[in-house]
Design a protein around this motif. Structure first.
Motif, PDB file in Angstrom:
ATOM      1  N   ASP A 111       0.620  -1.266  -0.049  1.00 54.14           N
ATOM      2  CA  ASP A 111       0.097  -0.048  -0.134  1.00 54.14           C
ATOM      3  C   ASP A 111       0.577   1.306   0.148  1.00 54.14           C
ATOM      4  N   PHE A 112       1.933   1.316  -0.584  1.00 51.34           N
ATOM      5  CA  PHE A 112       2.564   2.499  -0.625  1.00 51.34           C
ATOM      6  C   PHE A 112       2.408   3.144  -2.079  1.00 51.34           C
ATOM      7  N   LYS A 113       2.125   4.416  -1.903  1.00 54.74           N
ATOM      8  CA  LYS A 113       1.993   4.968  -3.429  1.00 54.74           C
ATOM      9  C   LYS A 113       3.223   4.875  -4.353  1.00 54.74           C
ATOM     10  N   ILE A 114       2.991   4.844  -5.593  1.00 53.99           N
ATOM     11  CA  ILE A 114       4.021   4.517  -6.606  1.00 53.99           C
ATOM     12  C   ILE A 114       5.379   5.285  -6.362  1.00 53.99           C
ATOM     13  N   ASN A 115       5.072   6.591  -6.184  1.00 57.04           N
ATOM     14  CA  ASN A 115       6.495   7.357  -6.107  1.00 57.04           C
ATOM     15  C   ASN A 115       7.289   6.841  -4.913  1.00 57.04           C
ATOM     16  N   ARG A 116       6.712   6.665  -3.819  1.00 57.37           N
ATOM     17  CA  ARG A 116       7.260   6.287  -2.751  1.00 57.37           C
ATOM     18  C   ARG A 116       7.855   4.818  -2.733  1.00 57.37           C
ATOM     19  N   ALA A 166      19.112  13.087  -7.435  1.00 57.37           N
ATOM     20  CA  ALA A 166      18.281  14.015  -8.311  1.00 57.37           C
ATOM     21  C   ALA A 166      16.907  13.577  -8.368  1.00 57.37           C
ATOM     22  N   ILE A 167      16.726  12.270  -8.284  1.00 55.85           N
ATOM     23  CA  ILE A 167      15.300  11.620  -8.860  1.00 55.85           C
ATOM     24  C   ILE A 167      14.448  11.896  -7.517  1.00 55.85           C
ATOM     25  N   ILE A 168      15.175  11.652  -6.305  1.00 61.11           N
ATOM     26  CA  ILE A 168      14.016  11.667  -5.020  1.00 61.11           C
ATOM     27  C   ILE A 168      13.344  13.190  -5.022  1.00 61.11           C
ATOM     28  N   PRO A 169      13.839  14.117  -5.200  1.00 65.92           N
ATOM     29  CA  PRO A 169      12.782  15.363  -5.381  1.00 65.92           C
ATOM     30  C   PRO A 169      12.029  15.462  -6.300  1.00 65.92           C
ATOM     31  N   VAL A 170      12.116  14.874  -7.395  1.00 65.25           N
ATOM     32  CA  VAL A 170      11.185  14.807  -8.547  1.00 65.25           C
ATOM     33  C   VAL A 170       9.856  13.713  -8.038  1.00 65.25           C
ATOM     34  N   LEU A 171      10.412  12.662  -7.344  1.00 66.67           N
ATOM     35  CA  LEU A 171       9.470  11.605  -6.900  1.00 66.67           C
ATOM     36  C   LEU A 171       8.784  12.509  -5.646  1.00 66.67           C
ATOM     37  N   ALA A 172       9.432  13.149  -4.845  1.00 69.28           N
ATOM     38  CA  ALA A 172       8.599  14.101  -3.893  1.00 69.28           C
ATOM     39  C   ALA A 172       7.585  14.983  -4.432  1.00 69.28           C
ATOM     40  N   ALA A 173       7.884  15.480  -5.408  1.00 70.77           N
ATOM     41  CA  ALA A 173       7.076  16.446  -6.217  1.00 70.77           C
ATOM     42  C   ALA A 173       5.775  15.883  -6.557  1.00 70.77           C
ATOM     43  N   LEU A 174       5.889  14.520  -7.259  1.00 74.37           N
ATOM     44  CA  LEU A 174       4.768  13.915  -7.502  1.00 74.37           C
ATOM     45  C   LEU A 174       3.753  13.758  -6.417  1.00 74.37           C
ATOM     46  N   ASN A 175       4.214  13.908  -5.051  1.00 77.29           N
ATOM     47  CA  ASN A 175       3.179  13.896  -3.941  1.00 77.29           C
ATOM     48  C   ASN A 175       2.221  15.132  -3.957  1.00 77.29           C
TER      49      ASN A 175
END
Lengths: 640, 195
Positions: A111-116, A166-175
């Motif tokens: 049950d984690f969201k895809i970006n996490r 570099a990717i982690i902030p992008v993934l966070a932005a998807l939140n």
């Protein structure tokens, strides 16, 4: 006060290391496990001597990893690195890719969201450079196929950290919770504000600068400093070099470890290489130890007690997933004969980079506090378990595997009828082999290392390769037809084991043995192996002979003197053996061993009456006597 | 009964036809000790104390070797140089060997005829052995007439067998005091006594 705090902390860390590591080593386990255990003991969960702020120490101690990669780089010629490119990018790339996908998919199931889920996958895909390389170096396995593959994967992961950051902030932005432009990436790498092509340009420029300085300038700088004769300045210079590169690399957003590794490779054919290595090594060792201790101290056992099943369940799942992917990839990249298992066990833990990535994700509000705590605990635990996995592989799994393989491998070999078997064909065995070959004897060689097989075969040696302590291979090599077996291998206990086996099953065969030291010789004497050669004694004595010549002895006098010394040594050895037989407990304390051996020898030597061998050649003795005789005659005539 | 010490010097015993046979036939016999110099001291590192002890323990010293360049193989010379020390074998305090008997057992390639004034070698064996004789005398020992095996290359198996019998008779005879001292001293060569 401030200093006192610092020294108190330092005292705790050092004391923990000094107490725990020797104990663990004594038990035959690696130092990494010792440091981790020391950390757990002084950590908040057991003694509470250091608080949860151990992670600050950890960040500092991570510099040990940087130093380690520098030293490893020093030992790696550029050409060797180039030849590894396939494994670095192929094996390493696929490992990160597949592990990320599988772990992310599992996270989705929970049950984690895809970006996490993707972030967790990326974080956990990495393995611990510090633990793995320290273990490999300690066990001398960096050169074997599994060690090399593991190293390649770790190298790729070090490179991969940068894009992951570099990717982690992008993934966070998807939140949707945070704006990409404000992400902390900009703070992390000051260059983040520059356009992409500029970043690339700076990167290329810095790397070229490192290569240029390392190749053309460093040599002269080192020479200048070395000529001052001030060793501490050389040390300062070496540290300056590494710290400077690490800083430059962080500035442009590359991993400092990667940068110093590159610098190490560039300096690998520099003539000051060994000097650099010995200078950096103590710092590296201490900092790495500190790092492992802080990992141990950061394990939050309260959390483990609160939710033991979830955490242990996840931990086991993580290790199994990583192991399976590594094992399959290892097989795919032609690792066989137990190296596949070793490779998978080596890399099945999580990485120290995970600590950085997890807290970075938390800052970016990508992961919540509970997930962060769980992940940190899992990472630390997986690192703590890692040495245990290797012990399991070494002690339980690989004996079974190698037994199975030996069978397959030797069945199709015809047994040999040569009169001489040499076990262990390194520098020592080679000399014996050459001598026998020159005297037209047929020689069978058993060695674990398959290198040089073709050359040796061409010159008429018969070769069997495998573990000589296994009876099958001795039998297969035709031991029942042999007259003598020469135990020239360097391994202390294995040589004794083989001697035991031969004495028991083929008592008619003469055993000639290479002894590492006098205690090794005694162990052979005890087994009734009488022909024993101490491995370095003769060459040392002969160099001593040359020293005497340079000190003014005539060549023959020097020769006689060394002869006397050698024969004398045999008698000393015999006397010491008698002592040892009576009381071998006294002799075996490992750490006191060498100094005790020395003092025993020197004492026996002192008590010994070295006979003036060449007394007869001493003209003075006769002259004195003649004078006495004349004196006597004169006195008599006077009395008359 | 006397104790006999055979000091034997032959650098290539595996190629020897005669000496190996002779030595093997007396080795481990009661009252006889064989001291194979090349075997015991392959590096010429002679254990002087042990050698001197052996000399003290025995009454009759046999020097057995092939004749090399009218003398002994090198190791026997080394043995003389080192073992017969001043203060042990000779000199004011060197009286350890006084009264012992020494005999040379020599093999030569040449026949008996070449060892005389008119022969190819111009001198007799006894003349060649003068250094041995005088060395022994200096130590206060008796130098018995030598036993010489001539023409060693041409001996066939039967002859070697006969030789071996004589050799054993010689050693056992000395051990068992078969001959009177004046009988021994009157002969030029031991061969004459045995024939």
């Amino acid at each position: 006060m401030h200093y006192q705090d610092f020294f108190f902390q330092a005292f705790i860390f050092l004391a923990a290391a000094v107490v725990t590591v020797p104990v663990i080593k004594k038990l035959g386990l690696g130092s990494v496990l010792g440091y981790l255990l020391a950390g757990i003991i002084i950590g908040p969960s057991v003694l509470g001597l250091v608080g949860y702020d151990a992670d600050k120490v950890m960040h500092f101690a991570e510099f040990g990893v940087v130093l380690m990669l520098f030293v490893i780089g020093l030992e790696l010629q550029p050409s060797l690195l180039w030849s590894m490119r396939r494994t670095i990018f192929g094996l390493g790339g696929l490992q990160v890719l597949f592990t990320t996908i599988v772990i992310a998919a599992l996270a989705l199931l929970f049950d984690f969201k895809i970006n996490r889920a993707i972030a967790i996958g990326l974080i956990l895909a990495l393995s611990s450079t510090a633990i793995v390389l320290q273990t490999l170096t300690e066990k001398g396995m960096l050169q074997n196929p599994a060690g090399r593959s593991a190293f390649s994967v770790l190298l790729f992961q070090d490179i991969a950290v940068i894009p992951i950051l570099a990717i982690i902030p992008v993934l966070a932005a998807l939140n949707g919770s945070i704006n990409l432009a404000d992400s902390e990436l900009n703070q992390l790498t000051p260059m983040g504000s520059l356009p992409g092509w500029m970043q690339l340009l700076v990167l290329v420029a810095v790397v070229s600068l490192i290569v240029f300085v390392g190749r053309f300038v460093a040599r002269h700088l080192f020479r200048l400093v070395a000529e001052t004769g001030m060793h501490e300045v050389f040390t300062a210079m070496a540290l300056l070099l590494v710290i400077g590169i690490a800083l430059a690399m962080s500035k442009i957003g590359l991993s400092p470890a990667l940068g110093t590794f590159l610098a190490g490779v560039v300096l690998a054919d520099n003539e000051y290489r060994h000097e650099l290595e010995t200078t950096i090594n103590p710092f590296k060792g201490l900092l790495l130890g500190l790092f492992f201790i802080s990992v141990g101290a950061s394990i939050n056992f309260m959390l483990l007690i609160e939710e033991p099943l979830i955490i242990l369940g996840f931990l086991v799942l993580l290790i199994i997933v990583k192991f399976i992917i590594l094992f399959i990839l290892g097989r795919f990249f032609r690792l066989r004969k137990g190296y596949d298992f070793l490779f998978a066990f080596l890399l099945a833990q999580s990485s120290e980079f995970a600590f950085v990535l997890i807290s970075f994700s938390e800052q970016n509000q990508l992961l919540d506090e509970r997930t962060t705590g769980l992940l940190l605990l899992m990472v630390a635990l997986s690192m703590a378990i890692s040495p245990l996995l290797l012990i399991f592989n070494e002690k339980a799994l690989s004996p079974i595997l190698s037994r199975k393989q030996n069978k397959i491998e030797y069945d199709d070999m015809e047994s040999s009828e040569n009169p001489v078997i040499i076990t262990g064909f390194g520098r020592f065995g080679l000399v014996i082999g050459r001598l026998l070959l020159a005297n037209k004897y047929k020689v069978t060689i058993i060695d674990r290392n398959p290198a040089n097989i073709e050359v040796l075969r061409r010159f008429g040696f018969k070769l069997f390769y495998g573990d000589v302590t296994r009876p099958e291979i001795l039998e297969q090599a035709g031991i029942k037809n042999a007259k003598i077996v020469i135990l020239s291998m360097a391994e202390y206990d294995e040589a004794l084991k083989v001697a035991d086996y031969i004495k028991k099953n083929h008592p008619q065969i003469k055993i000639l043995a290479r002894a590492k030291d006098i205690y090794h010789a005694f162990e052979f004497f005890k087994r009734n192996v009488q022909t024993v050669q101490q491995e370095v004694f003769d060459s040392a004595a002969e160099l001593g002979q040359k020293a005497l010549i340079h000190l003014g002895y005539s060549k023959y006098e020097a020769y006689r003197s060394i002869r006397t010394f050698k024969h004398h040594e045999k008698e000393v050895l015999h006397d010491l053996y008698e002592l040892w037989k009576e009381d071998d407990k006294k002799f075996i304390q490992e750490t006191r061993r060498f100094s005790e051996q020395l003092s025993e020898i020197l004492q026996t030597e002192k008590d010994y009456f070295i006979h003036e061998t060449d007394y007869a050649w001493n003209v003075n003795a006769v002259k004195d006597d003649n004078e006495k005789e004349n004196e006597l005659k004169n006195n008599r005539s006077k009395h008359k | 009964m006397k104790k006999v010490l055979v000091i034997f010097a032959h650098p290539a015993i595996s190629k020897s036809r005669i000496h190996r046979r002779l030595i093997n036939s007396v080795n481990n016999q009661h009252g006889i000790t064989v001291n194979n110099l090349y075997e015991n001291y392959p590096d010429f590192y002679i254990d002087i104390i042990k050698e001197q002890q052996l000399l003290i323990e025995h009454d009759i010293i046999v020097l057995q070797h092939p004749l090399y360049w009218y003398s002994s193989p090198a190791i026997l010379k080394e043995w003389f140089d080192l073992v017969l020390q001043h203060g042990f074998a000779y000199g004011v305090k060197g009286k350890n060997l006084v009264g012992k008997q020494v005999i040379s057992i020599i093999s030569t390639g040449g026949d008996k005829e070449v060892y005389c004034k008119e022969g190819r070698n111009h001198f007799t064996i006894n003349e060649f052995l003068v250094p041995f004789k005088q060395s022994v005398n200096l130590c206060g020992m008796d130098y018995l007439p030598p036993f010489v095996i001539y023409g060693s290359y041409s001996l066939n198996n039967t002859e070697i067998e006969q030789l071996n019998i004589k050799y054993k008779k010689l050693l056992f005879g000395l051990r068992d005091e078969l001959w009177e001292n004046n009988q021994l001293n009157s002969a030029q060569y031991f061969n004459d006594i045995l024939d």
